[in-house]
Scaffold this motif. Structure first.
Motif, PDB file in Angstrom:
ATOM      1  N   UNK A   3      -4.134  -7.189   0.598  1.00 19.54           N
ATOM      2  CA  UNK A   3      -2.711  -6.954   0.410  1.00 19.54           C
ATOM      3  C   UNK A   3      -1.908  -8.202   1.121  1.00 19.54           C
ATOM      4  N   UNK A   4      -1.032  -8.768   0.293  1.00 19.61           N
ATOM      5  CA  UNK A   4      -0.191  -9.825   1.070  1.00 19.61           C
ATOM      6  C   UNK A   4       1.174  -9.642   0.650  1.00 19.61           C
ATOM      7  N   UNK A   5       2.061  -9.300   1.657  1.00 23.84           N
ATOM      8  CA  UNK A   5       3.445  -9.040   1.287  1.00 23.84           C
ATOM      9  C   UNK A   5       4.310 -10.238   1.943  1.00 23.84           C
ATOM     10  N   UNK A   6       5.147 -10.882   1.054  1.00 26.74           N
ATOM     11  CA  UNK A   6       6.007 -11.901   1.698  1.00 26.74           C
ATOM     12  C   UNK A   6       4.993 -13.032   2.227  1.00 26.74           C
ATOM     13  N   UNK A   7       5.566 -13.639   3.381  1.00 29.42           N
ATOM     14  CA  UNK A   7       4.697 -14.481   3.922  1.00 29.42           C
ATOM     15  C   UNK A   7       3.647 -14.215   4.987  1.00 29.42           C
ATOM     16  N   UNK A   8       3.358 -12.904   4.987  1.00 24.54           N
ATOM     17  CA  UNK A   8       2.426 -12.407   5.932  1.00 24.54           C
ATOM     18  C   UNK A   8       0.946 -12.792   5.338  1.00 24.54           C
ATOM     19  N   UNK A   9      -0.114 -12.645   6.461  1.00 19.96           N
ATOM     20  CA  UNK A   9      -1.478 -12.858   5.927  1.00 19.96           C
ATOM     21  C   UNK A   9      -1.869 -11.792   5.129  1.00 19.96           C
ATOM     22  N   UNK A  10      -3.145 -11.881   4.599  1.00 20.23           N
ATOM     23  CA  UNK A  10      -3.618 -10.774   3.719  1.00 20.23           C
ATOM     24  C   UNK A  10      -4.294  -9.566   4.641  1.00 20.23           C
ATOM     25  N   UNK A  11      -4.166  -8.326   4.228  1.00 21.68           N
ATOM     26  CA  UNK A  11      -4.454  -7.294   4.918  1.00 21.68           C
ATOM     27  C   UNK A  11      -5.418  -6.340   4.012  1.00 21.68           C
ATOM     28  N   UNK A  12      -6.393  -6.078   4.645  1.00 26.35           N
ATOM     29  CA  UNK A  12      -7.274  -5.075   3.704  1.00 26.35           C
ATOM     30  C   UNK A  12      -6.756  -3.546   3.389  1.00 26.35           C
ATOM     31  N   UNK A  13      -6.944  -3.213   2.348  1.00 25.88           N
ATOM     32  CA  UNK A  13      -6.447  -1.937   1.822  1.00 25.88           C
ATOM     33  C   UNK A  13      -7.296  -1.438   0.934  1.00 25.88           C
ATOM     34  N   UNK A  14      -7.343  -0.038   0.702  1.00 30.05           N
ATOM     35  CA  UNK A  14      -8.190   0.406  -0.452  1.00 30.05           C
ATOM     36  C   UNK A  14      -7.307   0.674  -1.818  1.00 30.05           C
ATOM     37  N   UNK A  15      -8.077   0.247  -2.673  1.00 29.35           N
ATOM     38  CA  UNK A  15      -7.478   0.647  -4.016  1.00 29.35           C
ATOM     39  C   UNK A  15      -8.278   1.551  -4.899  1.00 29.35           C
ATOM     40  N   UNK A  16      -7.807   2.581  -5.186  1.00 30.28           N
ATOM     41  CA  UNK A  16      -8.335   3.769  -5.968  1.00 30.28           C
ATOM     42  C   UNK A  16      -8.000   3.512  -7.529  1.00 30.28           C
ATOM     43  N   UNK A  17      -8.883   2.963  -8.155  1.00 28.18           N
ATOM     44  CA  UNK A  17      -8.789   2.632  -9.869  1.00 28.18           C
ATOM     45  C   UNK A  17      -9.232   3.975 -10.616  1.00 28.18           C
ATOM     46  N   UNK A  18      -8.320   4.587 -11.481  1.00 26.81           N
ATOM     47  CA  UNK A  18      -8.828   5.814 -12.128  1.00 26.81           C
ATOM     48  C   UNK A  18      -8.144   5.655 -13.808  1.00 26.81           C
TER      49      UNK A  18
END
Length: 141
Positions: free
Chosen positions: A13-28
């Motif tokens: 995840x990258x929001x604005x000018x911040x660095x990328x950050x790992x999150x989980x994405x649950x696709x269904x």
């Protein structure tokens, strides 16, 4: 027959000018809602966002840029690493700007998920049960 496909991927995840950050994405994916894919983004057990996406558009985004509104997809290549960039835009601010977040997903993982959805409901064979939907609305459900 299984009417549900679920896949969890670690995304960036990258929001604005911040660095990328790992999150989980649950696709269904559920056969009862054949045109949509639901994605729930979470971190440390908290839901960050929930989006209902167009299944066909998600697939097209693996090979070319698609989307004009609040949701846009485009392929990104970082050497041998193939990603799908999913961009989400929020409501406009008084200054004219908008909140913007980009999620970078491993493209082969999304492609595998979509292949599984097509085994349940092939493109062009989607059906919407309008009578069932209207009965639910009338019943207040």
């Amino acid at each position: 027959m299984n009417n549900l496909v679920h896949k969890t991927l670690v995304v960036q995840l990258q929001a604005g000018a911040a660095d990328r950050f790992p999150v989980l994405a649950h696709f269904s994916y559920e056969a009862d809602d054949p045109f949509a894919v639901t994605v729930v983004f979470s971190h440390d057990g908290r839901v960050l966002a929930r989006w209902k996406l167009d299944r066909e558009m998600l697939g097209e985004g693996l090979s070319r840029p698609v989307g004009l509104g609040d949701v846009r997809f485009r392929p990104v290549s970082n050497g041998p690493w193939q990603e799908l960039c999913m961009e989400f835009y929020g409501s406009p601010h008084p200054d004219g700007g908008r909140h913007h977040a980009a999620v970078f997903v491993w493209a082969p993982g999304v492609a595998a998920f979509l292949r599984e959805t097509r085994e349940i409901v092939a493109p062009g064979e989607e059906q919407v049960r309008v009578d069932d939907f209207l009965a639910e609305v009338i019943a207040g459900g």
